[in-house]
Motif scaffolding. Structure first.
Motif, mmCIF file in Angstrom:
data_model
loop_
_atom_site.group_PDB
_atom_site.id
_atom_site.type_symbol
_atom_site.label_atom_id
_atom_site.label_comp_id
_atom_site.label_asym_id
_atom_site.label_seq_id
_atom_site.Cartn_x
_atom_site.Cartn_y
_atom_site.Cartn_z
ATOM 1 N N ILE A 30 0.855 -1.190 -0.146
ATOM 2 C CA ILE A 30 0.376 -0.284 -0.180
ATOM 3 C C ILE A 30 1.124 1.216 -0.259
ATOM 4 N N CYS A 31 1.692 1.081 0.977
ATOM 5 C CA CYS A 31 3.182 2.652 1.114
ATOM 6 C C CYS A 31 3.640 2.811 -0.161
ATOM 7 N N LEU A 32 4.271 1.771 -0.937
ATOM 8 C CA LEU A 32 4.520 1.629 -2.463
ATOM 9 C C LEU A 32 3.502 2.366 -3.577
ATOM 10 N N GLU A 33 2.283 1.393 -3.779
ATOM 11 C CA GLU A 33 1.176 2.110 -4.276
ATOM 12 C C GLU A 33 1.554 3.419 -4.329
ATOM 13 N N ALA A 34 1.288 4.277 -3.019
ATOM 14 C CA ALA A 34 1.108 5.289 -2.616
ATOM 15 C C ALA A 34 1.790 6.310 -3.524
ATOM 16 N N ALA A 35 3.121 6.145 -3.076
ATOM 17 C CA ALA A 35 4.622 6.787 -3.432
ATOM 18 C C ALA A 35 4.099 7.298 -5.272
ATOM 19 N N GLU A 36 3.595 5.099 -5.410
ATOM 20 C CA GLU A 36 3.587 5.262 -7.267
ATOM 21 C C GLU A 36 2.350 6.502 -7.343
ATOM 22 N N LEU A 37 1.348 6.813 -6.356
ATOM 23 C CA LEU A 37 0.566 7.603 -6.821
ATOM 24 C C LEU A 37 0.358 8.898 -7.394
ATOM 25 N N LEU A 38 1.457 9.355 -6.151
ATOM 26 C CA LEU A 38 2.047 10.407 -5.830
ATOM 27 C C LEU A 38 3.894 10.906 -7.069
ATOM 28 N N GLU A 39 4.040 9.820 -7.425
ATOM 29 C CA GLU A 39 5.320 9.910 -8.074
ATOM 30 C C GLU A 39 4.845 11.659 -9.137
ATOM 31 N N ALA A 57 -4.677 10.562 -20.973
ATOM 32 C CA ALA A 57 -3.891 9.246 -20.456
ATOM 33 C C ALA A 57 -3.659 9.608 -18.566
ATOM 34 N N ASN A 58 -3.130 10.964 -18.791
ATOM 35 C CA ASN A 58 -2.829 10.810 -17.237
ATOM 36 C C ASN A 58 -3.772 10.932 -16.670
ATOM 37 N N ARG A 59 -4.774 11.434 -16.341
ATOM 38 C CA ARG A 59 -5.945 11.381 -15.472
ATOM 39 C C ARG A 59 -6.186 9.346 -15.397
ATOM 40 N N ARG A 60 -6.309 8.521 -16.809
ATOM 41 C CA ARG A 60 -6.582 7.149 -16.482
ATOM 42 C C ARG A 60 -5.222 6.902 -15.720
ATOM 43 N N ARG A 61 -3.393 7.372 -15.544
ATOM 44 C CA ARG A 61 -3.185 6.689 -15.044
ATOM 45 C C ARG A 61 -3.076 7.353 -13.204
ATOM 46 N N VAL A 62 -3.232 8.186 -13.209
ATOM 47 C CA VAL A 62 -3.433 8.600 -11.921
ATOM 48 C C VAL A 62 -4.729 8.051 -11.341
ATOM 49 N N ALA A 63 -6.002 7.312 -11.943
ATOM 50 C CA ALA A 63 -6.940 6.746 -11.212
ATOM 51 C C ALA A 63 -6.638 5.145 -11.188
ATOM 52 N N ASP A 64 -5.963 4.807 -12.348
ATOM 53 C CA ASP A 64 -5.156 3.707 -12.211
ATOM 54 C C ASP A 64 -4.339 3.569 -10.762
ATOM 55 N N ALA B 27 -2.811 13.657 -2.383
ATOM 56 C CA ALA B 27 -1.490 12.482 -3.197
ATOM 57 C C ALA B 27 -0.393 12.066 -1.557
ATOM 58 N N ILE B 28 -0.218 13.360 -0.924
ATOM 59 C CA ILE B 28 1.320 13.126 -0.111
ATOM 60 C C ILE B 28 0.099 12.463 1.126
ATOM 61 N N SER B 29 -0.505 13.283 1.393
ATOM 62 C CA SER B 29 -1.547 12.505 2.631
ATOM 63 C C SER B 29 -1.781 10.864 2.643
#
Lengths: 116, 116, 116, 116
Positions: A30-39, A57-64, B27-29
């Motif tokens: 969960i921590c690692l996926e949260a980091a990918e969401l922040l990236e 495409a970017n919004r879909r990446r964030v949604a993913d 995303a940070i949170s």
């Protein structure tokens, strides 16, 4: 949400992955996926983020990435026997006590900095 | 889930906190709450984790941290106009393509390490 | 740095904590301390961050969190037999190849987005 | 370490990247690199980690991720006017007060759980 939970657990069990789903590694994931969401937000100002998110495409990446976090939360809740939605309702009730509307309205201070 | 989304947004709007909810800080949170979820598992072996989770107060603490992550995901989905549950279903379908049952069954390898 | 490494290892060994220092938990700890370092910047605009950092107590708190990350890096490097400073010099040399001055100058794009 | 600091700042300044180095994004970056350092340890038991680290290429990958964290710490310290090594020595002295040898010896409890 019930359908999602069923789908997440079916995906896991078809692959016989329940054996790998210990709480510690799920919390790490969960921590690692949260980091990918922040990236994708890193090094970007708010106007650059608006431009970034204007592209589908970017919004879909964030949604993913958000989906990855949710899928792992559902998996961890199953392993721990926790009802995730119920836990969120309980946490909201607790937050409502910690951040009373009168003091919290329109300010971003953490609850322990709010005057009583 | 619909009830939860309504409750999360009502909580936010009663406090006029929508103004702080930009995607980058959300995303940070999520990242920081995910770290808090991982924190109790640190330095513990699996038998110590089982003992830790056998106590109701500890399991509730973990449920609280999971709830924080979910509440923030719901808030971020609202800001971005993303349907979180739909996104999770779409991601599961994509994962099903990346990790075919025949190759993925019973092994923890990442999909790009799976033989074809 | 040599003095710091000696001090970190002496602190650990006086407490007989080497036994807990497995690579996985050290990597988890680094992640959690990095999250604590990020925490004070959450929900703050750059002008609010400048005000925050203008106070000595806040800057010391940030310095403390950075110190925690460095101390854990030193501990992990010892466990893995890695020379941390040498690794950083090697990584800088690699980064210099990936981000040639001519293309990277004044732009924040990731190296794989740079034209050749 | 002085040589490393000089090399990190020269790398940054040759590329005119100081302008992007605000404290918030540097803290985000440290968090993301810490997550990348944790990534290879995910889903692995300690015997699998020992096997993983026995291969030179894997140990170099881990060293690279540790180097990324250190390079960013050095960059952030420069921006904040913090002496990183001095901060680490000060934090060690504080930790020595919080975790007295007599109580902390051989146990992994957090200092606030130690009997007095």
């Amino acid at each position: 949400m019930d359908d999602l939970i069923k789908a997440v657990l079916a995906f896991r069990d078809e692959r016989d992955w329940r054996q790998f789903h210990n709480p510690k590694d799920l919390a790490i994931s969960i921590c690692l996926e949260a980091a990918e969401l922040l990236e994708p937000f890193q090094w970007k100002r708010s106007d650059e983020i608006a431009d970034f998110l204007a592209e589908g495409a970017n919004r879909r990446r964030v949604a993913d990435e958000m989906a990855d976090v949710l899928i792992l939360l559902v998996s961890m809740a199953d392993v721990l026997g926790i009802d995730l939605v119920e836990a969120a309702h309980a946490k909201l009730a607790e937050n409502a006590r910690k951040y009373p509307v009168a003091q919290a309205r329109g300010n971003a201070k953490k609850y322990d900095e709010l005057g009583s």
